[in-house]
Design a protein around this motif. Structure first.
Motif, PDB file in Angstrom:
ATOM      1  N   ASP A   1      29.313  44.628  33.372  1.00 19.39           N
ATOM      2  CA  ASP A   1      29.950  44.590  32.056  1.00 19.39           C
ATOM      3  C   ASP A   1      29.481  45.754  31.183  1.00 19.39           C
ATOM      4  O   ASP A   1      30.286  46.410  30.514  1.00 19.39           O
ATOM      5  CB  ASP A   1      29.638  43.256  31.383  1.00 19.39           C
ATOM      6  N   ARG A   2      28.185  46.023  31.184  1.00 19.03           N
ATOM      7  CA  ARG A   2      27.655  47.154  30.404  1.00 19.03           C
ATOM      8  C   ARG A   2      28.257  48.475  30.867  1.00 19.03           C
ATOM      9  O   ARG A   2      28.674  49.303  30.053  1.00 19.03           O
ATOM     10  CB  ARG A   2      26.132  47.214  30.533  1.00 19.03           C
TER      11      ARG A   2
ATOM     12  N   ARG B   1      38.047  52.489  28.393  1.00 23.57           N
ATOM     13  CA  ARG B   1      38.504  52.357  27.014  1.00 23.57           C
ATOM     14  C   ARG B   1      39.396  51.137  26.817  1.00 23.57           C
ATOM     15  O   ARG B   1      39.321  50.467  25.806  1.00 23.57           O
ATOM     16  CB  ARG B   1      39.273  53.606  26.602  1.00 23.57           C
ATOM     17  N   HIS B   2      40.261  50.846  27.755  1.00 24.11           N
ATOM     18  CA  HIS B   2      41.222  49.757  27.614  1.00 24.11           C
ATOM     19  C   HIS B   2      40.695  48.490  28.291  1.00 24.11           C
ATOM     20  O   HIS B   2      39.983  48.561  29.286  1.00 24.11           O
ATOM     21  CB  HIS B   2      42.564  50.156  28.237  1.00 24.11           C
ATOM     22  N   PRO B   3      41.052  47.317  27.774  1.00 29.30           N
ATOM     23  CA  PRO B   3      40.563  46.050  28.342  1.00 29.30           C
ATOM     24  C   PRO B   3      40.944  45.855  29.810  1.00 29.30           C
ATOM     25  O   PRO B   3      40.133  45.378  30.603  1.00 29.30           O
ATOM     26  CB  PRO B   3      41.216  44.979  27.467  1.00 29.30           C
ATOM     27  N   GLN B   4      42.151  46.234  30.172  1.00 30.79           N
ATOM     28  CA  GLN B   4      42.578  46.074  31.570  1.00 30.79           C
ATOM     29  C   GLN B   4      41.756  46.988  32.484  1.00 30.79           C
ATOM     30  O   GLN B   4      41.345  46.598  33.580  1.00 30.79           O
ATOM     31  CB  GLN B   4      44.058  46.385  31.705  1.00 30.79           C
ATOM     32  N   GLU B   5      41.489  48.189  32.003  1.00 30.47           N
ATOM     33  CA  GLU B   5      40.670  49.129  32.769  1.00 30.47           C
ATOM     34  C   GLU B   5      39.236  48.608  32.903  1.00 30.47           C
ATOM     35  O   GLU B   5      38.613  48.742  33.960  1.00 30.47           O
ATOM     36  CB  GLU B   5      40.686  50.487  32.060  1.00 30.47           C
ATOM     37  N   ARG B   6      38.714  47.988  31.840  1.00 26.96           N
ATOM     38  CA  ARG B   6      37.365  47.425  31.882  1.00 26.96           C
ATOM     39  C   ARG B   6      37.249  46.318  32.927  1.00 26.96           C
ATOM     40  O   ARG B   6      36.298  46.272  33.685  1.00 26.96           O
ATOM     41  CB  ARG B   6      36.986  46.858  30.519  1.00 26.96           C
ATOM     42  N   THR B   7      38.232  45.413  32.939  1.00 25.38           N
ATOM     43  CA  THR B   7      38.156  44.298  33.899  1.00 25.38           C
ATOM     44  C   THR B   7      38.262  44.788  35.329  1.00 25.38           C
ATOM     45  O   THR B   7      37.534  44.317  36.200  1.00 25.38           O
ATOM     46  CB  THR B   7      39.243  43.247  33.615  1.00 25.38           C
ATOM     47  N   SER B   8      39.150  45.738  35.591  1.00 30.06           N
ATOM     48  CA  SER B   8      39.264  46.244  36.969  1.00 30.06           C
ATOM     49  C   SER B   8      38.007  47.012  37.375  1.00 30.06           C
ATOM     50  O   SER B   8      37.536  46.904  38.515  1.00 30.06           O
ATOM     51  CB  SER B   8      40.509  47.118  37.124  1.00 30.06           C
ATOM     52  N   LEU B   9      37.424  47.782  36.453  1.00 34.29           N
ATOM     53  CA  LEU B   9      36.190  48.509  36.750  1.00 34.29           C
ATOM     54  C   LEU B   9      35.036  47.543  37.000  1.00 34.29           C
ATOM     55  O   LEU B   9      34.232  47.736  37.917  1.00 34.29           O
ATOM     56  CB  LEU B   9      35.854  49.464  35.608  1.00 34.29           C
ATOM     57  N   LYS B  10      34.984  46.472  36.193  1.00 30.40           N
ATOM     58  CA  LYS B  10      33.935  45.470  36.372  1.00 30.40           C
ATOM     59  C   LYS B  10      34.055  44.803  37.745  1.00 30.40           C
ATOM     60  O   LYS B  10      33.049  44.622  38.439  1.00 30.40           O
ATOM     61  CB  LYS B  10      34.024  44.419  35.265  1.00 30.40           C
ATOM     62  N   GLN B  11      35.259  44.467  38.160  1.00 29.78           N
ATOM     63  CA  GLN B  11      35.465  43.863  39.477  1.00 29.78           C
ATOM     64  C   GLN B  11      35.047  44.821  40.595  1.00 29.78           C
ATOM     65  O   GLN B  11      34.413  44.420  41.571  1.00 29.78           O
ATOM     66  CB  GLN B  11      36.921  43.458  39.661  1.00 29.78           C
ATOM     67  N   ARG B  12      35.403  46.108  40.454  1.00 24.49           N
ATOM     68  CA  ARG B  12      35.016  47.092  41.469  1.00 24.49           C
ATOM     69  C   ARG B  12      33.501  47.247  41.547  1.00 24.49           C
ATOM     70  O   ARG B  12      32.931  47.375  42.632  1.00 24.49           O
ATOM     71  CB  ARG B  12      35.646  48.448  41.179  1.00 24.49           C
ATOM     72  N   LEU B  13      32.833  47.242  40.393  1.00 25.34           N
ATOM     73  CA  LEU B  13      31.377  47.382  40.379  1.00 25.34           C
ATOM     74  C   LEU B  13      30.692  46.188  41.040  1.00 25.34           C
ATOM     75  O   LEU B  13      29.753  46.358  41.819  1.00 25.34           O
ATOM     76  CB  LEU B  13      30.875  47.557  38.950  1.00 25.34           C
ATOM     77  N   ILE B  14      31.151  44.981  40.742  1.00 32.73           N
ATOM     78  CA  ILE B  14      30.560  43.792  41.361  1.00 32.73           C
ATOM     79  C   ILE B  14      30.778  43.823  42.865  1.00 32.73           C
ATOM     80  O   ILE B  14      29.873  43.514  43.646  1.00 32.73           O
ATOM     81  CB  ILE B  14      31.131  42.512  40.719  1.00 32.73           C
ATOM     82  N   HIS B  15      31.958  44.253  43.288  1.00 35.95           N
ATOM     83  CA  HIS B  15      32.224  44.383  44.729  1.00 35.95           C
ATOM     84  C   HIS B  15      31.297  45.426  45.341  1.00 35.95           C
ATOM     85  O   HIS B  15      30.759  45.230  46.430  1.00 35.95           O
ATOM     86  CB  HIS B  15      33.687  44.762  44.951  1.00 35.95           C
TER      87      HIS B  15
END
Length: 108
Positions: free
Chosen positions: A81-82, A89-103
């Motif tokens: 999340d951090r 910048r965008h919420p949709q981009e944040r959620t997809s990036l967060k999912q990729r990082l956790i993976h």
């Protein structure tokens, strides 16, 4: 292997990806000491010979990885999340990036 996943989130505590070189060095040192001990003993005393102990040859703390640590799911979520909030910048981009990082965290 590209789809293999960690079953338990335990990670090494250093930036090194492996200890391969460190293990090669101390195995080489251990074999050399074992060889010199065996050649120094007379033939009739070889039965009483004790092998070299690993701690005589190497120090685990001096290797590139100092140990292992359990990284909980909540900790992984917070770290992802951090990073996502910092990079996207965008919420949709944040959620997809967060999912990729956790993976990425849970890949081997």
């Amino acid at each position: 292997m590209s789809r293999s996943r960690r079953k338990v989130p335990i990670f090494g505590i250093a930036s090194a990806r492996s200890e391969k070189q460190d293990k090669r060095i101390w195995h080489k040192r251990m074999r050399a000491q074992e060889r010199t001990k065996q050649t120094a003993l007379p033939a009739h005393e070889l039965d009483a010979h004790l092998p070299v102990v690993v701690l005589e040859v190497s120090n685990i703390g001096s290797m590139r990885k100092d140990g292992r640590i359990y990284w909980s799911k909540a900790g992984q979520d917070n770290a992802a999340d951090r990073q996502a909030n910092r990079k996207a910048r965008h919420p949709q981009e944040r959620t997809s990036l967060k999912q990729r990082l956790i993976h990425k965290f849970m890949c081997k």
